[in-house]
Motif scaffolding. Structure first.
Motif, PDB file in Angstrom:
ATOM      1  N   TYR A 326     -35.066   2.788   2.084  1.00  0.00           N
ATOM      2  CA  TYR A 326     -36.347   2.104   2.226  1.00  0.00           C
ATOM      3  C   TYR A 326     -37.341   2.748   1.265  1.00  0.00           C
ATOM      4  CZ  TYR A 326     -34.058   1.236   6.714  1.00  0.00           C
ATOM      5  OH  TYR A 326     -33.150   0.925   7.689  1.00  0.00           O
ATOM      6  N   GLY A 327     -38.206   1.943   0.665  1.00  0.00           N
ATOM      7  CA  GLY A 327     -39.185   2.509  -0.249  1.00  0.00           C
ATOM      8  C   GLY A 327     -40.294   1.540  -0.563  1.00  0.00           C
ATOM      9  N   THR A 328     -41.431   2.092  -0.910  1.00  0.00           N
ATOM     10  CA  THR A 328     -42.564   1.297  -1.368  1.00  0.00           C
ATOM     11  C   THR A 328     -43.545   2.220  -2.068  1.00  0.00           C
ATOM     12  OG1 THR A 328     -44.167  -0.388  -0.722  1.00  0.00           O
ATOM     13  CG2 THR A 328     -44.024   1.535   0.686  1.00  0.00           C
ATOM     14  N   ARG A 329     -44.509   1.628  -2.750  1.00  0.00           N
ATOM     15  CA  ARG A 329     -45.543   2.392  -3.434  1.00  0.00           C
ATOM     16  C   ARG A 329     -46.875   1.700  -3.243  1.00  0.00           C
ATOM     17  NH1 ARG A 329     -47.882   2.830  -8.614  1.00  0.00           N
ATOM     18  NH2 ARG A 329     -48.436   4.985  -9.158  1.00  0.00           N
ATOM     19  N   LEU A 330     -47.907   2.484  -2.980  1.00  0.00           N
ATOM     20  CA  LEU A 330     -49.264   1.965  -2.827  1.00  0.00           C
ATOM     21  C   LEU A 330     -50.052   2.383  -4.065  1.00  0.00           C
ATOM     22  CD1 LEU A 330     -49.848   2.948   0.922  1.00  0.00           C
ATOM     23  CD2 LEU A 330     -48.907   0.822  -0.006  1.00  0.00           C
ATOM     24  N   PRO A 331     -50.115   1.522  -5.089  1.00  0.00           N
ATOM     25  CA  PRO A 331     -50.699   1.942  -6.373  1.00  0.00           C
ATOM     26  C   PRO A 331     -52.177   2.251  -6.300  1.00  0.00           C
ATOM     27  CG  PRO A 331     -50.259  -0.419  -6.365  1.00  0.00           C
ATOM     28  CD  PRO A 331     -49.648   0.131  -5.114  1.00  0.00           C
ATOM     29  N   GLN A 332     -52.887   1.719  -5.329  1.00  0.00           N
ATOM     30  CA  GLN A 332     -54.330   1.915  -5.296  1.00  0.00           C
ATOM     31  C   GLN A 332     -54.710   3.315  -4.842  1.00  0.00           C
ATOM     32  OE1 GLN A 332     -55.350  -1.364  -2.812  1.00  0.00           O
ATOM     33  NE2 GLN A 332     -55.260  -2.853  -4.462  1.00  0.00           N
ATOM     34  N   ASN A 333     -53.803   4.026  -4.155  1.00  0.00           N
ATOM     35  CA  ASN A 333     -54.127   5.396  -3.758  1.00  0.00           C
ATOM     36  C   ASN A 333     -53.052   6.393  -4.173  1.00  0.00           C
ATOM     37  OD1 ASN A 333     -52.085   4.793  -1.971  1.00  0.00           O
ATOM     38  ND2 ASN A 333     -53.432   4.604  -0.198  1.00  0.00           N
ATOM     39  N   GLY A 334     -52.066   5.946  -4.950  1.00  0.00           N
ATOM     40  CA  GLY A 334     -51.063   6.857  -5.466  1.00  0.00           C
ATOM     41  C   GLY A 334     -50.032   7.328  -4.468  1.00  0.00           C
ATOM     42  N   LEU A 335     -49.959   6.694  -3.307  1.00  0.00           N
ATOM     43  CA  LEU A 335     -48.987   7.102  -2.300  1.00  0.00           C
ATOM     44  C   LEU A 335     -47.677   6.348  -2.468  1.00  0.00           C
ATOM     45  CD1 LEU A 335     -51.201   7.304   0.935  1.00  0.00           C
ATOM     46  CD2 LEU A 335     -50.299   9.209  -0.406  1.00  0.00           C
ATOM     47  N   SER A 336     -46.581   7.030  -2.191  1.00  0.00           N
ATOM     48  CA  SER A 336     -45.270   6.394  -2.239  1.00  0.00           C
ATOM     49  C   SER A 336     -44.470   6.800  -1.007  1.00  0.00           C
ATOM     50  CB  SER A 336     -44.517   6.798  -3.513  1.00  0.00           C
ATOM     51  OG  SER A 336     -44.277   8.197  -3.526  1.00  0.00           O
ATOM     52  N   TYR A 337     -43.469   5.965  -0.711  1.00  0.00           N
ATOM     53  CA  TYR A 337     -42.648   6.185   0.471  1.00  0.00           C
ATOM     54  C   TYR A 337     -41.195   5.969   0.101  1.00  0.00           C
ATOM     55  CZ  TYR A 337     -40.603   5.216   5.103  1.00  0.00           C
ATOM     56  OH  TYR A 337     -39.818   5.220   6.228  1.00  0.00           O
ATOM     57  N   PHE A 338     -40.318   6.895   0.535  1.00  0.00           N
ATOM     58  CA  PHE A 338     -38.889   6.729   0.307  1.00  0.00           C
ATOM     59  C   PHE A 338     -38.137   7.376   1.458  1.00  0.00           C
ATOM     60  CE2 PHE A 338     -34.755   7.900  -1.589  1.00  0.00           C
ATOM     61  CZ  PHE A 338     -34.320   6.621  -1.912  1.00  0.00           C
ATOM     62  N   ARG A 339     -37.089   6.683   1.900  1.00  0.00           N
ATOM     63  CA  ARG A 339     -36.303   7.179   3.029  1.00  0.00           C
ATOM     64  C   ARG A 339     -34.880   6.657   2.912  1.00  0.00           C
ATOM     65  NH1 ARG A 339     -36.271   4.744   8.657  1.00  0.00           N
ATOM     66  NH2 ARG A 339     -35.258   6.275  10.018  1.00  0.00           N
ATOM     67  N   GLN A 340     -33.910   7.533   3.118  1.00  0.00           N
ATOM     68  CA  GLN A 340     -32.504   7.161   3.139  1.00  0.00           C
ATOM     69  C   GLN A 340     -31.904   7.563   4.481  1.00  0.00           C
ATOM     70  OE1 GLN A 340     -30.277   7.747  -0.787  1.00  0.00           O
ATOM     71  NE2 GLN A 340     -31.839   9.350  -0.917  1.00  0.00           N
ATOM     72  N   VAL A 341     -31.064   6.672   5.021  1.00  0.00           N
ATOM     73  CA  VAL A 341     -30.405   6.933   6.295  1.00  0.00           C
ATOM     74  C   VAL A 341     -28.949   6.510   6.166  1.00  0.00           C
ATOM     75  CG1 VAL A 341     -30.380   6.512   8.776  1.00  0.00           C
ATOM     76  CG2 VAL A 341     -32.550   6.475   7.551  1.00  0.00           C
ATOM     77  N   GLY A 342     -28.028   7.402   6.515  1.00  0.00           N
ATOM     78  CA  GLY A 342     -26.613   7.074   6.458  1.00  0.00           C
ATOM     79  C   GLY A 342     -25.859   7.767   7.562  1.00  0.00           C
ATOM     80  N   GLY A 343     -24.719   7.179   7.970  1.00  0.00           N
ATOM     81  CA  GLY A 343     -23.969   7.815   9.024  1.00  0.00           C
ATOM     82  C   GLY A 343     -22.758   7.041   9.475  1.00  0.00           C
ATOM     83  N   LEU A 344     -22.222   7.470  10.614  1.00  0.00           N
ATOM     84  CA  LEU A 344     -21.016   6.938  11.195  1.00  0.00           C
ATOM     85  C   LEU A 344     -21.309   6.430  12.591  1.00  0.00           C
ATOM     86  CD1 LEU A 344     -17.850   6.699  11.099  1.00  0.00           C
ATOM     87  CD2 LEU A 344     -17.800   8.985  12.157  1.00  0.00           C
ATOM     88  N   GLY A 345     -20.708   5.280  12.963  1.00  0.00           N
ATOM     89  CA  GLY A 345     -20.960   4.705  14.286  1.00  0.00           C
ATOM     90  C   GLY A 345     -19.714   4.129  14.926  1.00  0.00           C
ATOM     91  N   LEU A 346     -19.757   4.009  16.262  1.00  0.00           N
ATOM     92  CA  LEU A 346     -18.695   3.390  17.042  1.00  0.00           C
ATOM     93  C   LEU A 346     -19.307   2.340  17.940  1.00  0.00           C
ATOM     94  CD1 LEU A 346     -16.554   6.490  18.167  1.00  0.00           C
ATOM     95  CD2 LEU A 346     -15.918   4.764  16.456  1.00  0.00           C
ATOM     96  N   THR A 347     -18.688   1.153  17.999  1.00  0.00           N
ATOM     97  CA  THR A 347     -19.168   0.058  18.836  1.00  0.00           C
ATOM     98  C   THR A 347     -18.077  -0.346  19.834  1.00  0.00           C
ATOM     99  OG1 THR A 347     -20.638  -0.816  17.132  1.00  0.00           O
ATOM    100  CG2 THR A 347     -19.986  -2.333  18.881  1.00  0.00           C
ATOM    101  N   TRP A 348     -18.457  -0.419  21.103  1.00  0.00           N
ATOM    102  CA  TRP A 348     -17.538  -0.832  22.154  1.00  0.00           C
ATOM    103  C   TRP A 348     -17.903  -2.232  22.616  1.00  0.00           C
ATOM    104  CZ3 TRP A 348     -18.768  -1.910  27.372  1.00  0.00           C
ATOM    105  CH2 TRP A 348     -17.660  -2.143  28.189  1.00  0.00           C
ATOM    106  N   ARG A 349     -16.856  -3.075  22.755  1.00  0.00           N
ATOM    107  CA  ARG A 349     -17.011  -4.441  23.235  1.00  0.00           C
ATOM    108  C   ARG A 349     -16.028  -4.666  24.389  1.00  0.00           C
ATOM    109  NH1 ARG A 349     -14.271  -6.828  20.006  1.00  0.00           N
ATOM    110  NH2 ARG A 349     -13.739  -5.212  18.505  1.00  0.00           N
ATOM    111  N   PRO A 350     -16.470  -5.127  25.565  1.00  0.00           N
ATOM    112  CA  PRO A 350     -15.546  -5.339  26.677  1.00  0.00           C
ATOM    113  C   PRO A 350     -14.598  -6.518  26.414  1.00  0.00           C
ATOM    114  CG  PRO A 350     -17.733  -6.132  27.239  1.00  0.00           C
ATOM    115  CD  PRO A 350     -17.854  -5.449  25.912  1.00  0.00           C
TER     116      PRO A 350
END
Length: 350
Positions: A326-350
């Protein structure tokens, strides 16, 4: 919500045309994930500067249930999602979220129906604790399987626990048109407008002489157009426009967003699910002071790209690998945002 669902099911069972004409089905999924979050506090930083290590391990749990009751002229659909995330070091970011939606409709004829719908979302933890409730009445016109038009009118209530001045109540009206071009191709167009009233006074612009200000009120417009393809792969493209016009300085904004989702089957019984979005945010006052930017989920507020690789390992269990940025930049105040998320998951279905 559970009591409401039970009451509606009982009532429909009594008035839906008898047990022989009724049909019920449902699904349940429970997913657990171990994730690595590269920006656990979701900090914005100056574009010219860095920040310390804000990564953390996360344990996530999500349960989803949905059901449908169909009688001769009645239908009831309900869904519930509940889950949370627990961080190892940034425990202040621990969250618990619940969301539920229910819709009941009655056929008035061969092509006309009416009904009620409601939804609620409650988020606890961190700086984004809020409750969001909405309900509406609707009418739907569907002359054949290719076309459906829904008109709705309802009310919306929002509570933000850290700052009660941004609580609001609203009246909303909306429309949704769906049209199937062919067996695998469909279009949709929707629009919604709401008038929001806040408890406090509007904010005065800094260059305006002090004077008594009226109560804050906003007009919120949402419009969306989408295309869906269902074939060897599932594809959805959507353009969304969101505009908020406020009499309070720094609360107006415009958002253009183009998004896509895709799902495709791969060899060895694997499925790849991808999602991406690009957005452009504009601020008429050249500043944005609303906390909305931290209230929205990351995939709604930022540019994003995500992928999930899913494979069943048994009749009731799936394993998945996931990654999102995820990322974005706010040019009017010089702020930026960046985030990475990764991993492993298990899903159970009856």
């Amino acid at each position: 919500m559970k009591r409401l669902l039970v009451a509606l099911l009982v009532w429909l069972g009594m008035h839906g045309g008898g047990a022989g004409a009724a049909d019920m089905d449902g699904r349940l999924r429970v997913t657990g994930r171990l994730l690595r979050d590269g920006n656990a506090p979701r900090d914005f930083t100056l574009s010219t500067g860095g920040r310390g290590d804000t990564s953390d391990w996360v344990l996530g749990l999500l349960a989803s249930a949905e059901g449908r009751y169909t009688a001769e002229r009645w239908q009831l659909v309900g869904r519930y999602d509940g889950g949370g995330r627990a961080y190892l070091d940034f425990s202040q970011e621990n969250t618990w979220v619940q969301a539920a939606a229910v819709e009941g409709s009655h056929a008035l004829g061969a092509s006309l129906g009416a009904g009620l719908e409601g939804r609620v979302k409650d988020r606890r933890g961190g700086a984004r604790a809020y409750s969001d409730l909405a309900g509406s009445a609707f009418v739907e016109y569907a002359p054949d399987a290719r076309l459906a038009l829904r008109l709705r009118l309802g009310a919306h209530r929002f509570f933000f626990r850290p700052d009660a001045t941004v609580n609001f109540g609203a009246l909303e009206a909306g429309a949704l048109l769906r049209y199937r071009l062919a067996r695998r191709h469909a279009l949709s167009v929707s629009g919604e407008y709401g008038t929001r009233r806040y408890p406090g006074a509007a904010r005065l612009a800094p260059d305006v002489p002090p004077r008594p200000m009226p109560r804050r009120s906003d007009g919120a417009l949402l419009a969306q157009a989408g295309y869906t393809y269902k074939g060897p792969l599932a594809l959805t493209l959507a353009y969304t426009y969101l505009e908020t016009r406020s009499n309070s300085f720094g609360e107006s904004m415009q958002r253009h967003r183009l998004g896509a989702t895709v799902g495709v089957h791969l060899p060895w019984r694997m499925m790849l699910l991808g999602q991406g979005a690009l957005g452009l945010n504009l601020y008429p006052d050249r500043i944005y002071l609303s906390p909305e930017i931290i209230l929205l989920d990351d995939d709604e507020a930022q540019n994003m790209l995500s992928a999930r690789l899913v494979r069943p390992v048994s009749e009731h269990l799936d394993v998945e690998l996931s990654y999102a940025a995820y990322g974005t930049r706010l040019p009017q105040n010089g702020l930026s945002y960046f985030r990475q998320v990764g991993g492993l998951g298990l899903t159970w279905r009856p």
